[in-house]
Design a protein around this motif. Structure first.
Motif, PDB file in Angstrom:
ATOM      1  N   ILE A  92       0.894  -1.371   0.056  1.00 12.03           N
ATOM      2  CA  ILE A  92      -0.020  -0.035   0.371  1.00 12.03           C
ATOM      3  C   ILE A  92       0.806   1.200   0.017  1.00 12.03           C
ATOM      4  N   ARG A  93       0.455   2.416  -0.867  1.00 18.37           N
ATOM      5  CA  ARG A  93       1.147   3.949  -0.935  1.00 18.37           C
ATOM      6  C   ARG A  93       0.002   4.821   0.475  1.00 18.37           C
ATOM      7  N   ALA A  94       0.504   5.416   1.100  1.00 17.41           N
ATOM      8  CA  ALA A  94      -0.310   5.994   2.360  1.00 17.41           C
ATOM      9  C   ALA A  94       0.072   6.961   2.888  1.00 17.41           C
ATOM     10  N   GLN A  95      -0.834   8.566   2.276  1.00 16.93           N
ATOM     11  CA  GLN A  95      -0.378   9.924   2.248  1.00 16.93           C
ATOM     12  C   GLN A  95      -0.422  10.275   4.249  1.00 16.93           C
ATOM     13  N   GLY A  96       0.155  10.788   4.378  1.00 11.90           N
ATOM     14  CA  GLY A  96       0.183  11.736   5.778  1.00 11.90           C
ATOM     15  C   GLY A  96      -0.576  12.844   5.189  1.00 11.90           C
ATOM     16  N   THR A  97      -1.541  12.780   6.473  1.00 10.41           N
ATOM     17  CA  THR A  97      -2.565  13.920   6.849  1.00 10.41           C
ATOM     18  C   THR A  97      -2.608  15.253   7.912  1.00 10.41           C
ATOM     19  N   GLN A  98      -3.421  15.457   8.771  1.00 13.17           N
ATOM     20  CA  GLN A  98      -2.697  15.645   9.975  1.00 13.17           C
ATOM     21  C   GLN A  98      -2.334  14.973  10.949  1.00 13.17           C
ATOM     22  N   ARG A  99      -1.481  15.461  12.099  1.00 11.08           N
ATOM     23  CA  ARG A  99      -0.628  15.118  13.541  1.00 11.08           C
ATOM     24  C   ARG A  99      -1.769  15.000  14.385  1.00 11.08           C
ATOM     25  N   PHE A 100      -1.615  14.075  15.475  1.00  6.97           N
ATOM     26  CA  PHE A 100      -2.529  13.947  16.939  1.00  6.97           C
ATOM     27  C   PHE A 100      -1.360  13.470  17.965  1.00  6.97           C
ATOM     28  N   ARG A 101      -2.097  14.056  18.835  1.00  9.31           N
ATOM     29  CA  ARG A 101      -1.483  13.028  20.030  1.00  9.31           C
ATOM     30  C   ARG A 101      -2.365  12.617  20.364  1.00  9.31           C
ATOM     31  N   LEU A 102      -1.494  10.705  21.391  1.00  8.08           N
ATOM     32  CA  LEU A 102      -2.002   9.411  22.284  1.00  8.08           C
ATOM     33  C   LEU A 102      -2.581  10.189  22.825  1.00  8.08           C
ATOM     34  N   ALA A 103      -4.122  10.113  22.894  1.00  4.81           N
ATOM     35  CA  ALA A 103      -5.041   9.943  24.486  1.00  4.81           C
ATOM     36  C   ALA A 103      -4.569   8.756  25.464  1.00  4.81           C
ATOM     37  N   ARG A 104      -4.789   7.749  24.303  1.00  2.00           N
ATOM     38  CA  ARG A 104      -4.904   6.578  25.448  1.00  2.00           C
ATOM     39  C   ARG A 104      -4.854   4.957  24.301  1.00  2.00           C
ATOM     40  N   SER A 105      -4.388   4.408  24.649  1.00  2.43           N
ATOM     41  CA  SER A 105      -4.365   2.951  23.491  1.00  2.43           C
ATOM     42  C   SER A 105      -4.888   1.414  24.382  1.00  2.43           C
ATOM     43  N   ARG A 106      -5.230   0.990  23.326  1.00  2.00           N
ATOM     44  CA  ARG A 106      -5.681  -0.602  24.009  1.00  2.00           C
ATOM     45  C   ARG A 106      -5.798  -1.784  22.594  1.00  2.00           C
ATOM     46  N   VAL A 107      -5.043  -2.604  22.562  1.00  2.00           N
ATOM     47  CA  VAL A 107      -4.394  -3.722  22.188  1.00  2.00           C
ATOM     48  C   VAL A 107      -5.945  -4.876  21.743  1.00  2.00           C
ATOM     49  N   ARG A 108      -6.442  -4.915  20.704  1.00  2.75           N
ATOM     50  CA  ARG A 108      -7.671  -5.193  20.293  1.00  2.75           C
ATOM     51  C   ARG A 108      -7.274  -7.540  20.581  1.00  2.75           C
ATOM     52  N   ASP A 109      -8.239  -8.222  20.282  1.00  5.51           N
ATOM     53  CA  ASP A 109      -7.364  -9.629  20.541  1.00  5.51           C
ATOM     54  C   ASP A 109      -7.069  -9.825  19.578  1.00  5.51           C
ATOM     55  N   GLY A 111      -4.527  -8.638  17.941  1.00  7.46           N
ATOM     56  CA  GLY A 111      -3.283  -7.543  18.083  1.00  7.46           C
ATOM     57  C   GLY A 111      -2.716  -6.251  17.585  1.00  7.46           C
ATOM     58  N   LEU A 112      -3.820  -6.143  16.863  1.00  9.45           N
ATOM     59  CA  LEU A 112      -4.132  -5.095  16.745  1.00  9.45           C
ATOM     60  C   LEU A 112      -4.242  -3.985  17.327  1.00  9.45           C
ATOM     61  N   ALA A 113      -3.282  -2.551  17.502  1.00 12.73           N
ATOM     62  CA  ALA A 113      -3.882  -1.797  18.640  1.00 12.73           C
ATOM     63  C   ALA A 113      -4.707  -0.427  18.021  1.00 12.73           C
ATOM     64  N   HIS A 114      -5.028  -0.289  18.738  1.00 13.31           N
ATOM     65  CA  HIS A 114      -6.077   0.914  18.562  1.00 13.31           C
ATOM     66  C   HIS A 114      -5.719   2.035  19.657  1.00 13.31           C
ATOM     67  N   GLY A 115      -5.995   3.460  19.105  1.00  9.76           N
ATOM     68  CA  GLY A 115      -6.114   4.907  20.107  1.00  9.76           C
ATOM     69  C   GLY A 115      -6.742   5.991  19.919  1.00  9.76           C
ATOM     70  N   GLU A 116      -7.330   6.296  20.897  1.00  6.09           N
ATOM     71  CA  GLU A 116      -8.190   7.589  21.525  1.00  6.09           C
ATOM     72  C   GLU A 116      -6.987   8.980  20.984  1.00  6.09           C
ATOM     73  N   VAL A 117      -6.806   9.656  19.736  1.00  6.82           N
ATOM     74  CA  VAL A 117      -6.362  10.634  19.608  1.00  6.82           C
ATOM     75  C   VAL A 117      -6.961  11.955  19.302  1.00  6.82           C
ATOM     76  N   GLU A 118      -6.356  12.623  19.713  1.00  2.90           N
ATOM     77  CA  GLU A 118      -6.737  14.254  19.579  1.00  2.90           C
ATOM     78  C   GLU A 118      -5.962  14.126  17.979  1.00  2.90           C
ATOM     79  N   THR A 119      -6.518  14.528  16.839  1.00  2.00           N
ATOM     80  CA  THR A 119      -6.297  15.865  16.220  1.00  2.00           C
ATOM     81  C   THR A 119      -5.721  17.290  16.378  1.00  2.00           C
ATOM     82  N   TRP A 120      -4.659  17.354  15.415  1.00  2.00           N
ATOM     83  CA  TRP A 120      -3.968  18.961  15.750  1.00  2.00           C
ATOM     84  C   TRP A 120      -4.462  19.479  13.976  1.00  2.00           C
ATOM     85  N   ALA A 121      -5.107  20.895  14.030  1.00  2.00           N
ATOM     86  CA  ALA A 121      -5.347  21.716  13.550  1.00  2.00           C
ATOM     87  C   ALA A 121      -4.000  21.608  12.207  1.00  2.00           C
TER      88      ALA A 121
END
Length: 205
Positions: A92-109, A111-121
């Motif tokens: 895959i080729r992916a393009q960067g858009t907004q930056r974010f700060r990770l508020a909290r994260s968890r790992v699903r069954d 093994g994929l990590a998910h995060g609640e993130v605060e995006t930056w303008a």
């Protein structure tokens, strides 16, 4: 009063995370080989929903296997192309858009990590001051030499301090910790000043 380096936070969103031994900048691109089931699932879901995933620099751990510890600041990535790699894997080729700060994260069954993130303008456009024109010249030469996707960028791009800083941070031979610091810098002119300080390291002779 808002401090000079504060970035207005946008609403919090939940996204899958892809920790990598790489730093993705807004406007940049990254090519990835996908083979682990957790990331195949992630790509399928992102493609189906036209949704982003988060790229974070690995602070501890590895790209493959057990979930790694990601940096707190990363960049949203949107898939822009699919391919099959020479070894038959999904690319895959992916393009960067907004930056974010990770508020909290968890790992699903799976093994994929998910995060609640605060995006930056997005950063406000700042004109290149004359004292940093050397950086714009260096960037032009690097883009021509590497054949980057940005090699044919319009002239006005090179007058944008934020764009020049992000592109140089991608192309100069910096280590990933330095790139991460540049990603986290919220003042485009401060980022250019940091890059100026690295230049003597790359001068020949």
């Amino acid at each position: 009063m808002t401090a000079k380096n504060d970035v207005p936070a946008m609403p919090t969103i939940d996204i899958p995370l892809f920790p990598l031994d790489a730093v993705l900048f807004p406007g940049g691109e990254i090519a990835l080989r996908i083979f682990e089931p957790r990331y195949l699932d992630m790509v399928r879901d992102c493609a189906r929903d036209d949704s982003p995933f988060g790229v974070c620099l690995i602070l501890d751990g590895t790209e493959v296997g057990a979930p790694a510890t990601p940096a707190a600041v990363g960049t949203l990535a949107r898939i822009v192309d699919f391919s099959t790699t020479p070894d038959g894997l999904l690319g895959i080729r992916a393009q960067g858009t907004q930056r974010f700060r990770l508020a909290r994260s968890r790992v699903r069954d799976n093994g994929l990590a998910h995060g609640e993130v605060e995006t930056w303008a997005d950063e406000a456009r700042v004109e290149m001051p004359v004292e940093f024109h050397l950086l714009a010249t260096i960037l032009e030469r690097l883009l021509e030499k590497t054949g980057s996707v940005h090699a044919k960028a319009s002239r006005e791009r090179f007058d944008d301090a934020g764009w020049v800083g992000f592109r140089l941070a991608e192309l100069l031979p910096l280590d990933n910790r330095e790139r991460q610091k540049l990603l986290q810098t919220t003042d485009p002119l401060e980022r250019l000043a940091q890059l100026m300080h690295t230049l003597p390291r790359f001068q020949s002779g």
